[in-house]
Write a protein that holds these residues in place. Structure first.
Motif, PDB file in Angstrom:
ATOM      1  N   TRP A   4     -46.637   5.723 -20.186  1.00 22.57           N
ATOM      2  CA  TRP A   4     -46.685   4.278 -20.654  1.00 22.57           C
ATOM      3  C   TRP A   4     -47.837   3.779 -19.806  1.00 22.57           C
ATOM      4  O   TRP A   4     -48.463   2.804 -20.155  1.00 22.57           O
ATOM      5  CB  TRP A   4     -45.377   3.819 -19.803  1.00 22.57           C
ATOM      6  CG  TRP A   4     -45.016   2.340 -19.792  1.00 22.57           C
ATOM      7  CD1 TRP A   4     -44.707   1.442 -20.829  1.00 22.57           C
ATOM      8  CD2 TRP A   4     -45.335   1.462 -18.576  1.00 22.57           C
ATOM      9  NE1 TRP A   4     -44.723   0.127 -20.252  1.00 22.57           N
ATOM     10  CE2 TRP A   4     -45.028   0.136 -18.996  1.00 22.57           C
ATOM     11  CE3 TRP A   4     -45.615   1.697 -17.268  1.00 22.57           C
ATOM     12  CZ2 TRP A   4     -45.091  -0.917 -17.972  1.00 22.57           C
ATOM     13  CZ3 TRP A   4     -45.536   0.820 -16.355  1.00 22.57           C
ATOM     14  CH2 TRP A   4     -45.275  -0.647 -16.712  1.00 22.57           C
ATOM     15  N   LEU A   5     -48.063   4.026 -18.422  1.00 22.65           N
ATOM     16  CA  LEU A   5     -49.226   3.715 -17.648  1.00 22.65           C
ATOM     17  C   LEU A   5     -50.841   4.264 -18.495  1.00 22.65           C
ATOM     18  O   LEU A   5     -51.597   3.493 -18.367  1.00 22.65           O
ATOM     19  CB  LEU A   5     -49.219   4.433 -16.231  1.00 22.65           C
ATOM     20  CG  LEU A   5     -48.202   3.681 -15.208  1.00 22.65           C
ATOM     21  CD1 LEU A   5     -48.042   4.308 -14.117  1.00 22.65           C
ATOM     22  CD2 LEU A   5     -48.597   2.483 -15.048  1.00 22.65           C
ATOM     23  N   ARG A   6     -50.684   5.550 -19.109  1.00 20.15           N
ATOM     24  CA  ARG A   6     -51.860   6.009 -19.674  1.00 20.15           C
ATOM     25  C   ARG A   6     -52.175   5.193 -20.875  1.00 20.15           C
ATOM     26  O   ARG A   6     -53.261   4.726 -21.198  1.00 20.15           O
ATOM     27  CB  ARG A   6     -51.651   7.447 -20.021  1.00 20.15           C
ATOM     28  CG  ARG A   6     -52.864   8.107 -20.850  1.00 20.15           C
ATOM     29  CD  ARG A   6     -52.974   9.555 -20.777  1.00 20.15           C
ATOM     30  NE  ARG A   6     -51.710   9.842 -21.487  1.00 20.15           N
ATOM     31  CZ  ARG A   6     -50.477  10.553 -21.010  1.00 20.15           C
ATOM     32  NH1 ARG A   6     -50.667  10.767 -19.851  1.00 20.15           N
ATOM     33  NH2 ARG A   6     -49.563  11.012 -21.577  1.00 20.15           N
ATOM     34  N   ALA A   7     -51.124   4.711 -21.753  1.00 18.86           N
ATOM     35  CA  ALA A   7     -51.185   3.932 -23.099  1.00 18.86           C
ATOM     36  C   ALA A   7     -51.868   2.656 -22.459  1.00 18.86           C
ATOM     37  O   ALA A   7     -52.484   1.856 -23.213  1.00 18.86           O
ATOM     38  CB  ALA A   7     -50.023   3.926 -23.438  1.00 18.86           C
ATOM     39  N   LEU A   8     -51.092   1.924 -21.514  1.00 18.23           N
ATOM     40  CA  LEU A   8     -51.603   0.598 -21.169  1.00 18.23           C
ATOM     41  C   LEU A   8     -52.976   0.606 -20.447  1.00 18.23           C
ATOM     42  O   LEU A   8     -53.829  -0.428 -20.847  1.00 18.23           O
ATOM     43  CB  LEU A   8     -50.558  -0.115 -20.087  1.00 18.23           C
ATOM     44  CG  LEU A   8     -49.437  -0.443 -20.528  1.00 18.23           C
ATOM     45  CD1 LEU A   8     -48.274  -0.756 -19.569  1.00 18.23           C
ATOM     46  CD2 LEU A   8     -49.385  -1.707 -21.181  1.00 18.23           C
TER      47      LEU A   8
ATOM     48  N   THR B  17     -51.663  -7.052 -13.328  1.00 18.44           N
ATOM     49  CA  THR B  17     -50.664  -7.349 -12.214  1.00 18.44           C
ATOM     50  C   THR B  17     -49.540  -6.298 -12.021  1.00 18.44           C
ATOM     51  O   THR B  17     -49.176  -6.137 -11.028  1.00 18.44           O
ATOM     52  CB  THR B  17     -50.145  -8.760 -12.296  1.00 18.44           C
ATOM     53  OG1 THR B  17     -51.297  -9.567 -12.759  1.00 18.44           O
ATOM     54  CG2 THR B  17     -49.266  -9.412 -11.422  1.00 18.44           C
ATOM     55  N   LEU B  18     -49.051  -5.862 -13.077  1.00 10.13           N
ATOM     56  CA  LEU B  18     -47.797  -5.223 -13.215  1.00 10.13           C
ATOM     57  C   LEU B  18     -48.215  -3.657 -13.193  1.00 10.13           C
ATOM     58  O   LEU B  18     -47.164  -2.655 -13.173  1.00 10.13           O
ATOM     59  CB  LEU B  18     -47.177  -5.794 -14.733  1.00 10.13           C
ATOM     60  CG  LEU B  18     -46.469  -6.868 -14.561  1.00 10.13           C
ATOM     61  CD1 LEU B  18     -45.928  -7.319 -16.009  1.00 10.13           C
ATOM     62  CD2 LEU B  18     -45.617  -7.337 -13.448  1.00 10.13           C
ATOM     63  N   CYS B  19     -49.197  -3.092 -13.182  1.00 13.26           N
ATOM     64  CA  CYS B  19     -49.553  -1.702 -13.129  1.00 13.26           C
ATOM     65  C   CYS B  19     -50.469  -1.382 -12.105  1.00 13.26           C
ATOM     66  O   CYS B  19     -51.615  -1.053 -12.339  1.00 13.26           O
ATOM     67  CB  CYS B  19     -50.052  -1.260 -14.520  1.00 13.26           C
ATOM     68  SG  CYS B  19     -49.003  -1.550 -15.976  1.00 13.26           S
TER      69      CYS B  19
ATOM     70  N   SER C  43     -56.861  -2.188 -11.892  1.00 10.33           N
ATOM     71  CA  SER C  43     -55.934  -3.075 -11.964  1.00 10.33           C
ATOM     72  C   SER C  43     -56.451  -4.461 -11.194  1.00 10.33           C
ATOM     73  O   SER C  43     -56.129  -5.506 -11.924  1.00 10.33           O
ATOM     74  CB  SER C  43     -54.729  -2.747 -11.433  1.00 10.33           C
ATOM     75  OG  SER C  43     -54.691  -2.349  -9.941  1.00 10.33           O
ATOM     76  N   GLN C  44     -56.979  -4.195 -10.145  1.00 10.07           N
ATOM     77  CA  GLN C  44     -57.319  -5.807  -9.515  1.00 10.07           C
ATOM     78  C   GLN C  44     -58.366  -6.313 -10.389  1.00 10.07           C
ATOM     79  O   GLN C  44     -58.378  -7.482 -10.496  1.00 10.07           O
ATOM     80  CB  GLN C  44     -57.816  -5.460  -8.253  1.00 10.07           C
ATOM     81  CG  GLN C  44     -56.550  -5.015  -7.287  1.00 10.07           C
ATOM     82  CD  GLN C  44     -57.000  -4.957  -5.667  1.00 10.07           C
ATOM     83  OE1 GLN C  44     -58.196  -5.087  -5.281  1.00 10.07           O
ATOM     84  NE2 GLN C  44     -56.231  -4.375  -4.785  1.00 10.07           N
ATOM     85  N   ARG C  45     -59.167  -5.570 -10.960  1.00 12.08           N
ATOM     86  CA  ARG C  45     -60.429  -6.274 -11.664  1.00 12.08           C
ATOM     87  C   ARG C  45     -59.808  -6.644 -12.948  1.00 12.08           C
ATOM     88  O   ARG C  45     -60.268  -7.930 -13.253  1.00 12.08           O
ATOM     89  CB  ARG C  45     -61.522  -5.149 -11.897  1.00 12.08           C
ATOM     90  CG  ARG C  45     -62.731  -5.653 -12.708  1.00 12.08           C
ATOM     91  CD  ARG C  45     -63.745  -4.794 -13.166  1.00 12.08           C
ATOM     92  NE  ARG C  45     -63.361  -3.945 -14.163  1.00 12.08           N
ATOM     93  CZ  ARG C  45     -62.998  -2.464 -14.201  1.00 12.08           C
ATOM     94  NH1 ARG C  45     -63.622  -1.728 -12.975  1.00 12.08           N
ATOM     95  NH2 ARG C  45     -62.853  -1.734 -15.230  1.00 12.08           N
ATOM     96  N   TRP C  46     -59.100  -6.092 -13.588  1.00 14.68           N
ATOM     97  CA  TRP C  46     -58.307  -6.700 -14.939  1.00 14.68           C
ATOM     98  C   TRP C  46     -57.630  -8.043 -14.528  1.00 14.68           C
ATOM     99  O   TRP C  46     -57.629  -8.682 -15.303  1.00 14.68           O
ATOM    100  CB  TRP C  46     -57.285  -5.463 -15.556  1.00 14.68           C
ATOM    101  CG  TRP C  46     -58.003  -4.445 -15.937  1.00 14.68           C
ATOM    102  CD1 TRP C  46     -59.308  -4.468 -16.421  1.00 14.68           C
ATOM    103  CD2 TRP C  46     -57.770  -3.058 -16.084  1.00 14.68           C
ATOM    104  NE1 TRP C  46     -59.505  -3.212 -16.945  1.00 14.68           N
ATOM    105  CE2 TRP C  46     -58.573  -2.353 -16.514  1.00 14.68           C
ATOM    106  CE3 TRP C  46     -56.499  -2.686 -16.021  1.00 14.68           C
ATOM    107  CZ2 TRP C  46     -58.373  -1.027 -17.020  1.00 14.68           C
ATOM    108  CZ3 TRP C  46     -56.124  -1.385 -16.393  1.00 14.68           C
ATOM    109  CH2 TRP C  46     -57.337  -0.666 -16.971  1.00 14.68           C
TER     110      TRP C  46
END
Length: 466
Positions: free
Chosen positions: A83-87, A120-122, A128-131
């Protein structure tokens, strides 16, 4: 259909079905489809990687799916890593291919919301912080860019107004839960959008102005006119607005998932307030609302849309009428986006709207499925919202491109709920074919061939042409 299925919103439905029933057949089907889709759609091959917005919708579905399943023991081993890889892959794609130039409208907004949610959720994902920062910055920027001073969305489409409103609402919910400060102007614009929707919904479902792609952010099944009230239920709880509660009627499932079970009791405790039926104008969007105690006529005297009006229709000076929750004079809507004939152009053309058509032509020239050329300039020349009557005069120059130019001027006089007088003038020279079209709701029909009276089956609502 290709887009909708590959948004994977049905996987959220399967996750909810499992969460509510405990029946493992739902989650078994979910994971079967999850793995089959990834096997058949390797990055970046195929149509499902052609649109960053679609990758964004799909990512939001995967997030909802995962968190609805929660700590379920039925998830296969290694699923969180998959799931994390896909996101992460989707977020990288969205970040690189943001619709900054091609569709800097709801496409860019939807992509930004997805980027914000993933970031925010991953938090395990390195960027993640940049996104999160980039997604939220774009969302805040776009509410300033896309929302007009009167609260209407700049696409001049009722459905895209709802689309954008859903995206802004969802992003705001996550920002609040993540302790991200909400700019004061952000909430002010959100309230203006909800107020504009409320004004259009006072006599019933808002008219279907402009394009409608049939999609929704949370529940794709709620894509009919009667579902356009949904954001008002969430907004009523968020901003403690009893008038929005009165229009929404009841709390929505989406409100429950977004705000939690406490939202139901908050909605129930809120006193419903009958909204004002005073006639008013949404001047930036060019909508003039002639209202009585239970009926509302909307005159469209706004621009055809932003830039090349990709989601606008050639509907200058068209009118729609709703009475006691029933549509009487309607905008027929969109029908389709892509097809093998000219059906799309017929539905967005002038003859599909309650206005004047000159020489069989639309007020603007079709320039592809999502663009127009020779956009008309539409002017509201007079507007009086009185106690006993309302008065509107407007014109457009969409037919000035003809060898012998014509200006269409329309005057509308309303005695509130009693009657409406519409006067049309074609001002110019030469001989022209003039057509006036009146598109009636399928809920009303002619009862007697000897007159022009149309009414509902139980004759509780109707319309007479004199």
């Amino acid at each position: 259909m290709t887009w909708e299925l590959n948004r994977h919103q049905h996987l959220v439905t399967l996750a909810k079905a499992y969460r509510l029933t405990g029946d493992e057949k739902y989650v078994a089907e979910l994971f079967k489809q999850w793995r089959h889709w990834h096997a058949e759609n390797p990055y970046p091959i195929g149509i499902n990687w052609a649109s960053s917005l679609e990758a964004g919708f799909r990512s939001l579905s995967w997030l909802w799916m995962y968190f609805v399943l929660g700590d379920s023991p039925v998830a296969p081993a290694g699923f969180r890593e998959e799931w994390l890889r896909a996101l992460g892959l989707s977020a990288r794609h969205i970040e690189v291919y943001l619709s900054t130039y091609f569709s800097p409208n709801t496409h860019l907004l939807g992509e930004a919301v997805a980027l914000f949610f993933i970031g925010t959720l991953c938090p395990e994902l390195t960027p993640s912080q940049r996104w999160q920062r980039r997604g939220w910055d774009i969302v805040v920027q776009e509410i300033e860019h896309q929302v007009q001073p009167d609260g209407l969305h700049f696409e001049q489409s009722t459905y895209y107004h709802i689309y954008a409103l859903d995206l802004f609402l969802h992003a705001r919910m996550l920002a609040v839960r993540s302790d991200i400060p909400i700019p004061q102007q952000f909430d002010a614009n959100l309230v203006k959008m909800l107020d504009a929707l409320a004004l259009l919904s006072r006599a019933g479902a808002p008219p279907q102005l402009g394009d409608d792609d049939g999609g929704r952010l949370f529940d794709p099944r709620r894509n009919r006119a009667e579902h356009m009230f949904d954001p008002l239920a969430t907004g009523a709880v968020l901003f403690q607005r009893g008038d929005w509660k009165a229009l929404a009627g009841d709390v929505r499932e989406e409100t429950l998932w977004l705000l939690g079970s406490s939202a139901v009791s908050e909605f129930d405790k809120l006193n419903a307030v009958t909204p004002s039926f005073a006639s008013t104008a949404l001047e930036s969007g060019g909508l003039y609302l002639m209202s009585g105690t239970s009926r509302q006529l909307v005159v469209d005297a706004g621009p055809q849309g932003a830039a090349t009006a990709g989601h606008g229709h050639a509907d200058a000076l068209s009118i729609c009428l709703t009475s006691n929750g029933r549509p009487l004079l309607i905008d027929p809507g969109t029908c389709e986006y892509m097809g093998h004939d000219n059906t799309r152009d017929e539905f967005r053309g002038t003859s599909a709207h309650n206005t004047m058509c000159v020489d069989g032509l639309s007020q603007a020239a079709v320039h592809g499925p999502f663009a127009w050329a020779n956009l008309p300039s539409v002017r509201a020349e007079q507007w009086v919202a009185g106690q006993a009557f309302d008065f509107f005069v407007g014109s457009h120059n969409g037919y000035s491109r003809l060898p012998e130019p014509v200006t269409h001027r329309r005057t509308v006089f309303s005695m509130k709920d009693k009657f409406w007088l519409v006067r049309d003038e074609a001002q110019g020279t030469g001989q022209h074919k003039l057509e006036l079209n009146w598109h009636l709701s399928p809920e009303i029909s002619r009862r007697d061939e000897s007159d022009l009276v149309f009414s509902s089956e139980n004759q509780s609502e109707g319309l007479a042409f004199l």
